[in-house]
Design a protein around this motif. Structure first.
Motif, PDB file in Angstrom:
ATOM      1  N   UNK A  17     -21.614   2.828 -22.156  1.00 27.19           N
ATOM      2  CA  UNK A  17     -22.557   2.196 -23.081  1.00 27.19           C
ATOM      3  C   UNK A  17     -22.930   0.817 -22.518  1.00 27.19           C
ATOM      4  N   UNK A  18     -23.723   0.845 -21.470  1.00 32.21           N
ATOM      5  CA  UNK A  18     -24.193  -0.388 -20.837  1.00 32.21           C
ATOM      6  C   UNK A  18     -25.687  -0.497 -21.095  1.00 32.21           C
ATOM      7  N   UNK A  19     -26.080  -1.580 -21.741  1.00 30.42           N
ATOM      8  CA  UNK A  19     -27.457  -1.725 -22.205  1.00 30.42           C
ATOM      9  C   UNK A  19     -28.192  -2.834 -21.453  1.00 30.42           C
ATOM     10  N   UNK A  20     -29.493  -2.630 -21.324  1.00 23.84           N
ATOM     11  CA  UNK A  20     -30.351  -3.559 -20.596  1.00 23.84           C
ATOM     12  C   UNK A  20     -30.908  -4.599 -21.553  1.00 23.84           C
ATOM     13  N   UNK A  21     -30.546  -5.853 -21.312  1.00 28.67           N
ATOM     14  CA  UNK A  21     -31.021  -6.984 -22.116  1.00 28.67           C
ATOM     15  C   UNK A  21     -32.318  -7.502 -21.482  1.00 28.67           C
ATOM     16  N   UNK A  22     -33.392  -7.632 -22.245  1.00 26.58           N
ATOM     17  CA  UNK A  22     -34.673  -8.051 -21.653  1.00 26.58           C
ATOM     18  C   UNK A  22     -34.725  -9.517 -21.230  1.00 26.58           C
ATOM     19  N   UNK A  54     -33.047  -5.013  -9.335  1.00 23.99           N
ATOM     20  CA  UNK A  54     -31.781  -4.347  -9.631  1.00 23.99           C
ATOM     21  C   UNK A  54     -31.267  -4.941 -10.938  1.00 23.99           C
ATOM     22  N   UNK A  55     -30.074  -4.556 -11.340  1.00 29.28           N
ATOM     23  CA  UNK A  55     -29.515  -5.148 -12.561  1.00 29.28           C
ATOM     24  C   UNK A  55     -28.177  -5.788 -12.263  1.00 29.28           C
ATOM     25  N   UNK A  71     -26.450  -5.846 -19.342  1.00 25.37           N
ATOM     26  CA  UNK A  71     -26.955  -6.220 -18.030  1.00 25.37           C
ATOM     27  C   UNK A  71     -28.398  -6.690 -18.149  1.00 25.37           C
ATOM     28  N   UNK A  72     -28.906  -7.265 -17.056  1.00 23.75           N
ATOM     29  CA  UNK A  72     -30.249  -7.842 -17.029  1.00 23.75           C
ATOM     30  C   UNK A  72     -30.914  -7.456 -15.708  1.00 23.75           C
ATOM     31  N   UNK A  73     -32.193  -7.196 -15.752  1.00 21.07           N
ATOM     32  CA  UNK A  73     -32.944  -6.960 -14.521  1.00 21.07           C
ATOM     33  C   UNK A  73     -33.082  -8.275 -13.767  1.00 21.07           C
ATOM     34  N   UNK A 132     -35.388   1.803 -13.838  1.00 23.29           N
ATOM     35  CA  UNK A 132     -35.768   3.213 -13.976  1.00 23.29           C
ATOM     36  C   UNK A 132     -34.588   4.073 -14.431  1.00 23.29           C
ATOM     37  N   UNK A 133     -33.364   3.575 -14.254  1.00 17.95           N
ATOM     38  CA  UNK A 133     -32.165   4.337 -14.602  1.00 17.95           C
ATOM     39  C   UNK A 133     -31.753   4.191 -16.066  1.00 17.95           C
ATOM     40  N   UNK A 134     -32.573   3.536 -16.875  1.00 17.39           N
ATOM     41  CA  UNK A 134     -32.239   3.305 -18.273  1.00 17.39           C
ATOM     42  C   UNK A 134     -33.139   4.134 -19.183  1.00 17.39           C
ATOM     43  N   UNK A 135     -32.553   4.658 -20.263  1.00 21.73           N
ATOM     44  CA  UNK A 135     -33.275   5.436 -21.266  1.00 21.73           C
ATOM     45  C   UNK A 135     -33.117   4.727 -22.608  1.00 21.73           C
ATOM     46  N   UNK A 136     -34.233   4.247 -23.153  1.00 21.39           N
ATOM     47  CA  UNK A 136     -34.186   3.489 -24.411  1.00 21.39           C
ATOM     48  C   UNK A 136     -33.162   2.355 -24.331  1.00 21.39           C
ATOM     49  N   UNK A 137     -33.114   1.712 -23.171  1.00 24.86           N
ATOM     50  CA  UNK A 137     -32.240   0.569 -22.986  1.00 24.86           C
ATOM     51  C   UNK A 137     -30.818   0.888 -22.588  1.00 24.86           C
TER      52      UNK A 137
END
Length: 241
Positions: A17-22, A54-55, A71-73, A132-137
């Motif tokens: 459960x690793x999410x992308x923070x904008x 990358x992130x 994580x963050x881009x 690109x490796x993230x789905x709905x964050x």
């Protein structure tokens, strides 16, 4: 939370459960000038480098057999400076390995090309997580694994038998999330196919395949995190497929 997980031990992982923070990663936000100057020097040494995206993690924890993180881009140039300033940076790196297991139980890794940052180093075909490796964050670890193996070797793992769970190994240099992928062909045939793919590429990312047949078969250039993964596979103690 920040970074709260056991180090230097292989952990069973039932979910990631690793999410992308904008928002901007604080390390990138606070080091713009140093990032630009370091990138100038990196490009002088290896002009083929590309400043893609990358992130980078700002938090990661292990809870109830789950990896939970944020994580963050960031620009690849940010990642390159971070590699030289890991301690007290407030950032860490996570990446994924598809542990490619041939029909004869040998492992098939790769050796990176001379124009890459990890020139000559041996590990399983892989790359950093990208947006690109993230789905709905939420990170899709298997998508990343299958994508990277295909891009670097031409091998499609989408129909391969995957292990029922992930595992993770966290060290001072980063956290690798890995999973077995089994294919029917023997290692020599897989290596032949990878060699043919490399020959067809104008600018291949890898130098070639590396077959590992037992726990003592450790090739020159092996990345430090690989030895525990190789020993884990050949021990048979966690057979999961």
């Amino acid at each position: 939370m920040n970074f709260d997980l056991p180090r230097n031990v292989i952990l069973p992982v039932d979910a990631v459960d690793v999410r992308l923070d904008p928002s901007l990663h604080p390390f990138e936000r606070d080091n713009q000038a140093a990032i630009a100057e370091n990138w100038r020097r990196e490009m002088e040494a290896k002009p083929a480098l590309y400043d893609g995206t990358v992130v980078l993690l700002s938090a990661l924890a292990y809870r109830d057999s789950r990896l939970v993180g944020r994580c963050h881009a960031v620009k690849y140039s940010t990642f390159m400076l971070w590699r030289k300033n890991r301690e007290l940076s407030g950032a860490e790196h996570a990446y994924a390995h598809a542990v490619l297991v041939a029909g004869d139980n040998a492992l098939v890794a790769i050796r990176m090309g001379s124009h890459t940052v990890n020139a000559g180093r041996v590990y399983f075909a892989a790359g950093s997580f990208e947006p690109i490796d993230f789905r709905d964050g939420l990170v899709d670890v298997d998508f990343n694994m299958i994508r990277e193996v295909s891009e670097e070797t031409g091998i499609d793992l989408s129909a391969a038998r995957s292990g029922r769970r992930y595992y993770a190994l966290s060290t001072a240099s980063g956290t690798v999330i890995f999973r077995r992928y089994r294919v029917a062909e023997p290692a020599d045939e897989i290596a032949r196919r990878i060699g043919a793919f490399i020959a067809s590429e104008a600018e291949p990312e890898i130098e070639g395949p590396v077959i590992i047949r037992d726990a003592d078969d450790l090739p020159d250039g092996l990345m430090g995190h690989m030895k525990p993964l190789i020993e884990w596979h050949f021990s048979g103690s966690d057979e999961d497929v």
